[in-house]
Design a protein around this motif. Sequence first.
Motif, short mmCIF file in Angstrom:
data_model
loop_
_atom_site.label_atom_id
_atom_site.label_comp_id
_atom_site.label_asym_id
_atom_site.label_seq_id
_atom_site.Cartn_x
_atom_site.Cartn_y
_atom_site.Cartn_z
N ARG A 61 -9.29 6.13 -6.00
CA ARG A 61 -8.78 5.55 -4.75
C ARG A 61 -7.88 4.37 -5.09
N ASN A 62 -6.73 4.31 -4.45
CA ASN A 62 -5.76 3.26 -4.74
C ASN A 62 -6.21 1.94 -4.12
N PRO A 63 -6.52 0.95 -4.93
CA PRO A 63 -6.98 -0.33 -4.39
C PRO A 63 -5.86 -1.15 -3.75
N TYR A 64 -4.60 -0.71 -3.89
CA TYR A 64 -3.47 -1.44 -3.33
C TYR A 64 -3.11 -1.01 -1.91
N ASN A 65 -3.67 0.09 -1.45
CA ASN A 65 -3.39 0.52 -0.08
C ASN A 65 -3.73 -0.62 0.87
N SER A 66 -2.84 -0.93 1.77
CA SER A 66 -3.01 -1.95 2.81
C SER A 66 -2.95 -3.39 2.31
N LYS A 67 -2.58 -3.63 1.06
CA LYS A 67 -2.44 -5.00 0.54
C LYS A 67 -0.97 -5.40 0.68
N PRO A 68 -0.65 -6.34 1.60
CA PRO A 68 0.76 -6.66 1.89
C PRO A 68 1.63 -6.95 0.66
N ALA A 69 1.15 -7.73 -0.29
CA ALA A 69 1.98 -8.05 -1.46
C ALA A 69 2.26 -6.80 -2.28
N CYS A 70 1.30 -5.90 -2.37
CA CYS A 70 1.48 -4.64 -3.10
C CYS A 70 2.43 -3.72 -2.34
N LEU A 71 2.32 -3.72 -1.02
CA LEU A 71 3.19 -2.88 -0.21
C LEU A 71 4.65 -3.30 -0.38
N LYS A 72 4.90 -4.60 -0.40
CA LYS A 72 6.28 -5.08 -0.55
C LYS A 72 6.85 -4.65 -1.90
N PRO A 169 0.52 4.49 13.48
CA PRO A 169 1.63 5.15 12.78
C PRO A 169 2.78 4.19 12.52
N TRP A 170 3.38 4.31 11.36
CA TRP A 170 4.47 3.43 10.95
C TRP A 170 5.77 3.84 11.61
N SER A 171 6.62 2.85 11.85
CA SER A 171 7.99 3.11 12.30
C SER A 171 8.90 2.13 11.57
N PRO A 172 10.17 2.51 11.33
CA PRO A 172 11.08 1.67 10.55
C PRO A 172 11.31 0.27 11.12
N ASP A 173 11.08 0.07 12.41
CA ASP A 173 11.32 -1.26 12.99
C ASP A 173 10.13 -2.21 12.80
N GLN A 174 9.05 -1.74 12.21
CA GLN A 174 7.92 -2.63 11.93
C GLN A 174 8.26 -3.60 10.81
N LYS A 175 7.84 -4.82 10.96
CA LYS A 175 8.05 -5.85 9.93
C LYS A 175 6.78 -5.97 9.10
N LEU A 176 6.93 -6.04 7.81
CA LEU A 176 5.80 -6.23 6.90
C LEU A 176 5.63 -7.72 6.65
N GLU A 177 4.54 -8.26 7.09
CA GLU A 177 4.25 -9.68 6.90
C GLU A 177 3.50 -9.88 5.59
N VAL A 178 4.12 -10.61 4.66
CA VAL A 178 3.49 -10.92 3.39
C VAL A 178 3.25 -12.42 3.35
N PRO A 179 2.01 -12.86 3.30
CA PRO A 179 1.72 -14.29 3.26
C PRO A 179 2.36 -14.95 2.04
N ASP A 180 2.81 -16.18 2.21
CA ASP A 180 3.39 -16.92 1.09
C ASP A 180 2.38 -17.01 -0.05
N GLY A 181 2.84 -16.79 -1.25
CA GLY A 181 1.99 -16.86 -2.43
C GLY A 181 1.10 -15.66 -2.64
#
Length: 186
Positions: A61-72, A169-181
């Motif tokens: 199982r991929n431990p990075y699924n749903s982790k914002p920094a990994c997604l970016k 469900p994802w759509s292209p207009d969604q913004k990915l929020e990655v916390p600073d640091g």
Amino acid sequence: MKKTPRIAGVLSLAVLSCAAAAAQAQITFRNVTDGSALDLSNAREEDRDTPGVKQFLETGRNPYNSKPACLKKGENLMLTACSACHGHYAEGKIGPSLTDDYWTYPEGKTDEGLFSIIFGGARAQMGPQYLSLTLDEMLQVMAWVRHIYHGPAEAADWMSEEERKAYVPWSPDQKLEVPDGAVCAP
């Protein structure tokens, strides 16, 4: 008779040790076209033993699924390594769409299977990526592909029940929020 409890105890410990070792054994990843075992030692040297890779190789199982920094990071890697064939939003071009519930290779419905496709390649234009991407980068790309999925939750075999309940469900207009640091880590 006094030796019988000691022998039974030693045998019990041996059985438990073997069971623990088997539980931690690395998964055998298989080529999706011929079923042969993939040789992960062919992977690039860097990022072979990150905590995320170690966890994935033990669990599938991929431990990075749903982790914002990994997604970016996965998004950036996907754009440079995969988008020429799969499209900017993985909608499909030369290669198939990666965002719906249809998989040319049904193995892609699991993280273990998607990794096998990326690492070992498939038929036609999908060559093995083990010389282009590190094992850790493959997991990041996979996390992004899972993130941009827009098919039905019940068809997403990689999702846990908790993830299915929270699924949007994802759509292209969604913004990915990655916390600073934020750092890509399991």
